[in-house]
Scaffold this active site. Structure first.
Site, mmCIF file in Angstrom:
data_model
loop_
_atom_site.group_PDB
_atom_site.id
_atom_site.type_symbol
_atom_site.label_atom_id
_atom_site.label_comp_id
_atom_site.label_asym_id
_atom_site.label_seq_id
_atom_site.Cartn_x
_atom_site.Cartn_y
_atom_site.Cartn_z
ATOM 1 N N THR A 46 40.174 39.647 43.520
ATOM 2 C CA THR A 46 39.446 40.915 43.538
ATOM 3 C C THR A 46 38.116 40.702 42.828
ATOM 4 O O THR A 46 37.907 39.710 42.143
ATOM 5 C CB THR A 46 40.222 42.021 42.811
ATOM 6 O OG1 THR A 46 40.267 41.716 41.397
ATOM 7 C CG2 THR A 46 41.640 42.165 43.334
ATOM 8 N N LEU A 110 41.904 39.560 38.270
ATOM 9 C CA LEU A 110 41.279 40.807 37.823
ATOM 10 C C LEU A 110 40.076 40.453 36.967
ATOM 11 O O LEU A 110 40.206 39.696 35.990
ATOM 12 C CB LEU A 110 42.280 41.646 37.027
ATOM 13 C CG LEU A 110 41.736 42.931 36.384
ATOM 14 C CD1 LEU A 110 41.186 43.890 37.446
ATOM 15 C CD2 LEU A 110 42.853 43.629 35.588
ATOM 16 N N ILE A 141 42.610 36.187 34.813
ATOM 17 C CA ILE A 141 41.456 36.982 34.406
ATOM 18 C C ILE A 141 40.190 36.285 34.882
ATOM 19 O O ILE A 141 39.984 35.100 34.618
ATOM 20 C CB ILE A 141 41.415 37.163 32.875
ATOM 21 C CG1 ILE A 141 42.671 37.888 32.393
ATOM 22 C CG2 ILE A 141 40.156 37.917 32.463
ATOM 23 C CD1 ILE A 141 42.816 39.310 32.901
ATOM 24 N N LYS A 142 39.348 37.028 35.596
ATOM 25 C CA LYS A 142 38.101 36.462 36.102
ATOM 26 C C LYS A 142 36.999 36.634 35.060
ATOM 27 O O LYS A 142 36.746 37.740 34.577
ATOM 28 C CB LYS A 142 37.685 37.130 37.408
ATOM 29 C CG LYS A 142 38.548 36.755 38.585
ATOM 30 C CD LYS A 142 38.077 37.425 39.864
ATOM 31 C CE LYS A 142 36.953 36.662 40.516
ATOM 32 N NZ LYS A 142 36.633 37.216 41.864
ATOM 33 N N ILE A 143 36.336 35.527 34.761
ATOM 34 C CA ILE A 143 35.236 35.501 33.803
ATOM 35 C C ILE A 143 34.048 34.825 34.476
ATOM 36 O O ILE A 143 34.205 33.749 35.063
ATOM 37 C CB ILE A 143 35.626 34.735 32.529
ATOM 38 C CG1 ILE A 143 36.796 35.423 31.832
ATOM 39 C CG2 ILE A 143 34.438 34.595 31.577
ATOM 40 C CD1 ILE A 143 37.334 34.667 30.626
#
EC number: 2.2.1.2
Length: 369
Positions: A46, A110, A141-143
């Site tokens: 996403t 996310l 977790i998207k960074i």
């Protein structure tokens, strides 16, 4: 489950197919389970633009919005409350794949607030908070791979949290991402975490490279320049893959961490829908198939791959020299690649910020009703 032939071929080569889209409608209607069953999808990503579209359409979020409004929850908190619920549910749908692949696939990503792209400490704090809130082992977790957030990548991995590093455009920045990954896994080991449970992908954007460089080639307009259109995106990704082989597959420092249980960070090809209709609609799939990779596709691209892609084998290994030749040619006709990478990163962050702000405006109006 009968997986389409082209998807099975990609899997045998070593490319996992993930879907680049998520919405509550997909989940509650059973569509997400269906694309897993019928199309061979083994993960989902996403981003702020995807959630902005999902949450501003239809009525799937109305009941939760009403509850949030009754509790006077501000719009930015409401966004993450709704996103977390969707991601948690998607994680549950993908859990059997996660278990069967020992965490390699079955992943759901996310992203942290894109407005924090230049704030390391705030990014780390929110990443940890989102991981606690979703509370699923197959969450990533998207960074963003901005210079300011490279240390955040290491720190979040060091806390035992799986990370999808996003918005990578250049080989040079990708090398920094891999350095941050190795540092993060070493930190996780030192912090006593089970390295086998920590997974990471590095999202390398493809089509946006062609869009920006093709525009500049058109402006140059010479036959030599025009002959290079549509070549940069694939060449850039192939150069990145060669860097991956060098820095992770054949790196003694990483191999020590792998012996301690570490799982290699895979390159993920993102932005794989073709923006120029003159190019084959499966270009960024068939030309970027290889071991230890992920390709995340919007459903239209996925359907095109299933319908007519010719997956001939590994199209990544051994392509470094040809890829470098493309970039030598681009430089010779006047393309300033350093400027291209800077523009793409700035625009990439800004596009997500704009989508996020539009979503916040929409939700604020709905919460105030």
């Amino acid at each position: 489950m009968k997986v389409p032939a082209s998807i099975s071929s990609l899997s045998r080569i070593g490319t996992s197919v993930w879907l680049d889209d998520l919405s509550r409608d997909r989940i509650v209607s059973g569509n997400l389970a269906d694309v897993i069953e019928s199309k061979g999808v083994v993960g989902v990503t996403t981003n702020p633009a995807i959630f902005a579209h999902a949450m501003s359409q239809g009525h799937a979020y109305d009941a939760q919005l009403q509850e949030l409004a009754s509790n006077d929850v501000p719009a930015d908190s409401a966004v993450f409350a709704m996103a977390a619920e969707d991601v948690r549910a998607a994680c549950d749908v993908f859990r059997p794949i996660y278990d069967a692949t020992h965490g390699r696939d079955g992943r759901v990503s996310l992203e942290v607030d894109p407005r924090l792209a230049n704030e390391k400490d705030a990014t780390v704090a929110q990443a940890k908070n989102l991981a606690r809130t979703v509370d699923r082992p197959n969450l990533m977790i998207k960074i963003p791979a901005t210079e300011e957030c490279l240390p955040a990548i290491s720190e979040v991995l060091g806390a035992g949290i799986s990370v999808n590093v996003t918005l990578i455009f250049s080989e040079a920045r990708y090398r920094q991402v891999m350095e941050a990954f190795i540092e993060g896994i070493a930190l996780a080991r030192d912090n006593g975490h089970d390295l086998s449970t920590i997974h990471s992908v590095a999202s390398f954007f493809v089509s946006r490279v062609d869009t920006e460089i093709d525009k500049r080639l058109d402006e140059i307009g010479t036959p030599e320049a025009l002959a290079l259109k549509g070549k940069a995106g694939v060449a850039n990704a192939r150069s990145a893959y060669a860097a991956f082989e060098e820095m992770l597959l054949n790196n003694a420092d990483w191999q020590k961490l792998e012996e301690a249980g570490g799982r290699v960070q895979r390159p993920l090809w993102a932005s794989t829908s073709v923006k120029n209709s003159d190019y084959p609609d499966t270009l960024y799939v068939t030309e970027l198939a290889g071991p230890h990779t992920v390709n995340t596709m919007p459903e239209a691209t996925l359907d095109a791959v299933i319908d007519h892609a010719e997956v001939g084998g590994d199209t990544l290994s051994g392509t470094e020299s040809a890829a470098h030749t493309v970039f030598e040619s681009l430089t010779s006709v006047g393309i300033d690649c350093a400027d291209v990478w800077a523009v793409l990163e700035d625009e990439g962050v800004q596009k997500f910020v704009d989508s996020w702000n539009e979503l916040l405006d929409t939700l604020s109006a709905q919460l105030d009703k």
